[in-house]
Scaffold this active site. Structure first.
Site, short mmCIF file in Angstrom:
data_model
loop_
_atom_site.label_atom_id
_atom_site.label_comp_id
_atom_site.label_asym_id
_atom_site.label_seq_id
_atom_site.Cartn_x
_atom_site.Cartn_y
_atom_site.Cartn_z
N PRO A 97 0.80 -1.22 0.00
CA PRO A 97 0.00 0.00 0.00
C PRO A 97 0.83 1.27 0.00
CG PRO A 97 -0.11 -1.08 2.14
CD PRO A 97 0.59 -2.02 1.22
N ASN A 98 0.34 2.21 -0.77
CA ASN A 98 0.85 3.57 -0.87
C ASN A 98 2.17 3.70 -1.63
OD1 ASN A 98 -1.35 4.69 0.62
ND2 ASN A 98 -0.41 3.81 2.44
N ARG A 101 4.81 11.22 -2.09
CA ARG A 101 4.62 11.07 -0.64
C ARG A 101 5.94 11.29 0.09
NH1 ARG A 101 3.75 5.48 2.56
NH2 ARG A 101 3.38 6.38 4.61
N TYR A 113 11.10 9.09 1.55
CA TYR A 113 11.07 8.06 0.51
C TYR A 113 11.79 8.44 -0.77
CZ TYR A 113 7.48 6.26 3.63
OH TYR A 113 6.81 5.79 4.73
N ASN A 144 8.24 -5.28 -0.72
CA ASN A 144 8.09 -4.07 0.09
C ASN A 144 6.61 -4.03 0.44
OD1 ASN A 144 7.80 -1.57 1.24
ND2 ASN A 144 9.18 -0.54 -0.20
N ALA A 198 3.06 -0.61 4.91
CA ALA A 198 2.46 -0.68 6.24
C ALA A 198 2.01 -2.08 6.62
CB ALA A 198 1.29 0.30 6.34
N HIS A 211 3.88 -4.31 9.27
CA HIS A 211 3.70 -4.17 10.70
C HIS A 211 2.35 -4.69 11.19
CE1 HIS A 211 7.01 -1.58 9.68
NE2 HIS A 211 6.20 -0.82 8.97
N GLU A 250 12.68 -9.00 2.24
CA GLU A 250 11.89 -7.86 2.70
C GLU A 250 12.70 -6.59 2.47
OE1 GLU A 250 10.22 -6.13 6.98
OE2 GLU A 250 10.97 -8.18 6.87
N HIS A 286 12.67 -2.21 2.64
CA HIS A 286 12.08 -0.92 3.04
C HIS A 286 12.99 0.19 2.57
CE1 HIS A 286 9.05 -2.87 5.43
NE2 HIS A 286 10.00 -3.67 5.88
N ARG A 310 12.40 5.26 12.78
CA ARG A 310 11.12 5.97 12.65
C ARG A 310 10.22 5.66 13.84
NH1 ARG A 310 8.78 5.18 6.94
NH2 ARG A 310 7.46 6.86 7.69
N ARG A 336 6.67 1.01 13.68
CA ARG A 336 7.34 0.49 12.48
C ARG A 336 8.51 -0.43 12.81
NH1 ARG A 336 5.28 3.41 8.10
NH2 ARG A 336 4.53 5.49 8.65
#
Length: 150
Positions: free
Chosen positions: A10-11, A18, A23, A79, A82, A85, A103, A105, A112, A116
């Site tokens: 997502p996102n 964003r 990012y 990736n 969210a 988590h 994985e 990120h 952060r 997270r």
């Protein structure tokens, strides 16, 4: 040719828009273009996808697991955004499909917000790359290619 799946949660479709301080300014299309180059250099074919829907990501992990089982895929770069988590379902899909997963990120999630810091994905992942920006995708593809050729 052996494939590598790069799955984005997502996102991540908002990359470049964003929070560029966290990012970066590259778009998801930029990331896909770079992943395609790295995959080809590594002798892999790229399947690159993004979804804001957990179930679709789970379906793709199952697909990748079947491809690994029949020898046509090296695994998944994930990736999960969210969902990292929050999603036991993604973790179960990875372990249930026996799909080697790296994985990734873009940001250093450990620097952060505290929520997270926990990942449901990490315990079932073959490896974890955090905080290297979009270069983390390159490293993950290369890691899967190395696993494939070892």
């Amino acid at each position: 040719m052996t494939t590598v799946y790069v799955l984005n949660g997502p996102n991540l479709n908002l990359l470049g828009l964003r929070d560029p301080n966290t990012y970066g300014t590259q778009t998801l299309a930029d990331v896909q273009e770079r992943c395609d180059v790295v995959a080809k250099e590594s002798g892999l074919e790229l399947i690159f996808r993004q979804s804001n829907h957990e179930g679709e990501l789970i379906d793709w992990l199952h697909e990748a697991g079947r491809a690994v089982a029949d020898g046509t895929s090296a695994g998944v770069v994930l990736n999960a955004g969210a969902y990292t988590h929050t999603s036991v379902g993604l973790a179960d899909a990875i372990s249930g499909a026996f799909v080697p997963t790296i994985e990734v990120h873009i940001s250093n999630v450990h620097a952060r917000e505290s929520f997270r810091h926990h990942s449901y994905i990490s315990p079932v992942a073959a490896g974890v790359i955090v905080g290297l920006g979009t270069y983390g995708y390159d490293a993950a593809i290369q890691a899967l290619a190395h696993r494939e050729n070892s």
